[in-house]
Design a protein around this motif. Structure first.
Motif, short mmCIF file in Angstrom:
data_model
loop_
_atom_site.label_atom_id
_atom_site.label_comp_id
_atom_site.label_asym_id
_atom_site.label_seq_id
_atom_site.Cartn_x
_atom_site.Cartn_y
_atom_site.Cartn_z
N CYS A 128 0.82 -1.22 0.00
CA CYS A 128 0.00 0.00 0.00
C CYS A 128 0.85 1.26 0.00
O CYS A 128 0.36 2.34 0.33
N ALA A 181 -4.95 2.56 4.23
CA ALA A 181 -5.24 1.57 3.20
C ALA A 181 -4.86 0.17 3.68
O ALA A 181 -5.58 -0.80 3.42
N LYS A 195 -7.30 -3.26 4.19
CA LYS A 195 -7.03 -4.57 3.62
C LYS A 195 -6.94 -5.66 4.68
O LYS A 195 -7.31 -6.81 4.46
#
Length: 321
Positions: free
Chosen positions: A280, A286, A290
């Protein structure tokens, strides 16, 4: 900083020219290229008598970052039992280096811009301005213009930081520097451990031909690893690595993780988090999305790794250093 390549000589020249000035500098380069070394060089050549103070904006939880940077007054929040001078004040007369500037929350970017423009700040919970006399050097490992387009960096702050941008070249663009770097790292290991080891000429040639996606940091770890595995004073790269250098380059670009039987759950968690962060581009939010956790969990884990001296760069883990 070490190098004889054209790219590095140009960088040295730019650093020497801008260091004595008060210009705000933005360093842009991939992870492992030596942005903090460049920031320290700027400070050392500036002639400023104060300290060099560094902060990684991505390593501090957002709710604590304001207090770290700007300081706070007693009673400003729960646990603030006494007044605290922030890093801007601690760097008085010196240099404040803000790494991963694109990880700073947008609201704090507004306050940072005000400090840059007014040379004054107000502590958290305070009511008076405090004069600021610190040279500001920032850095990021992502394209700052793209960070603006992605909403990670305010455009007004971007133009203020771009007063004097400097790009740190990746190792693949300065391959002629690899033998110098290898010999430097080996010399430091020899001095530290009282040895007289040397690389065979063919070993230096092989090292110079490898891709080094982790840049100088990855190269340093590889030199240390081969130094440790050497059976004699001649380091010839004959020891089979747990992960070969060429394999490391593949692992860094594919959605895969290297686990071994016997690793603890903590080690598995750490490698999973670090690999996801790398995928990322070090974007904590982010990565949290995930992994299915909150950004606070990511920040807390990174803080724990640092406090225990456990966090190693992903490339170092792949090399086993």
């Amino acid at each position: 900083m070490i190098g004889c390549s054209r790219a590095m000589l140009d960088l040295f020249d730019s650093i020497g020219k801008v260091a004595p000035l008060d210009a705000t500098i933005l360093l842009y380069g991939e992870s492992g290229t030596g942005k903090e070394l460049a920031a320290r060089a700027l400070h050392d050549l500036s002639g400023r008598p104060g300290r060099f103070v560094a902060l990684n904006c991505g390593a501090i939880a957002p709710d604590l970052l304001a207090s770290q940077l700007f300081g706070h007054e007693r009673g400003a929040f729960t646990g603030a039992q006494q007044a605290h001078a922030g890093l801007f004040e601690q760097a008085k007369g010196g240099t404040l280096f803000l790494d991963e500037i694109t990880e700073m929350p947008p609201l704090l970017q507004v306050f940072l811009l005000r400090v840059l423009e007014s040379h004054a700040l107000c502590r958290v919970g305070g009511s008076r301005d405090v004069a600021v006399d610190a040279r500001i050097v920032t850095a990021c490992n992502r394209d700052p213009a793209q960070a603006v387009r992605d909403g990670r960096l305010r455009s007004d702050l971007y133009f203020r930081l771009m007063e004097f941008p400097l790009t740190i070249p990746p190792l693949r663009e300065r391959r002629e520097d690899i033998p110098l770097l290898v010999l430097h790292f080996l010399q430091r290991l020899n001095e530290r451990h009282g040895t007289r080891r040397a690389f065979a000429p063919e070993a230096l040639q092989r090292l110079a031909e490898l891709p080094w996606p982790g840049n100088v940091r990855e190269l340093r770890h590889a030199v240390q690893r081969h130094y440790i595995l050497a059976d004699s004073d001649l380091v010839d790269l004959s020891q089979p690595p747990r992960h070969d250098e060429s394999d490391a380059a593949v692992d860094l670009t594919e959605d895969s993780i290297f686990f071994t039987v016997g690793m603890t759950f903590a080690e598995v968690e750490r490698e999973m988090l670090l690999k996801t962060l790398a995928m990322c581009n070090e974007n904590k939010r982010a990565a949290a999305d995930k992994l299915g956790v909150t950004p606070k969990t990511v920040y807390n884990r990174l803080s724990r790794y640092r406090s225990r001296d456990e966090r190693k760069p992903l490339r170092g883990l792949l090399f086993g250093t």
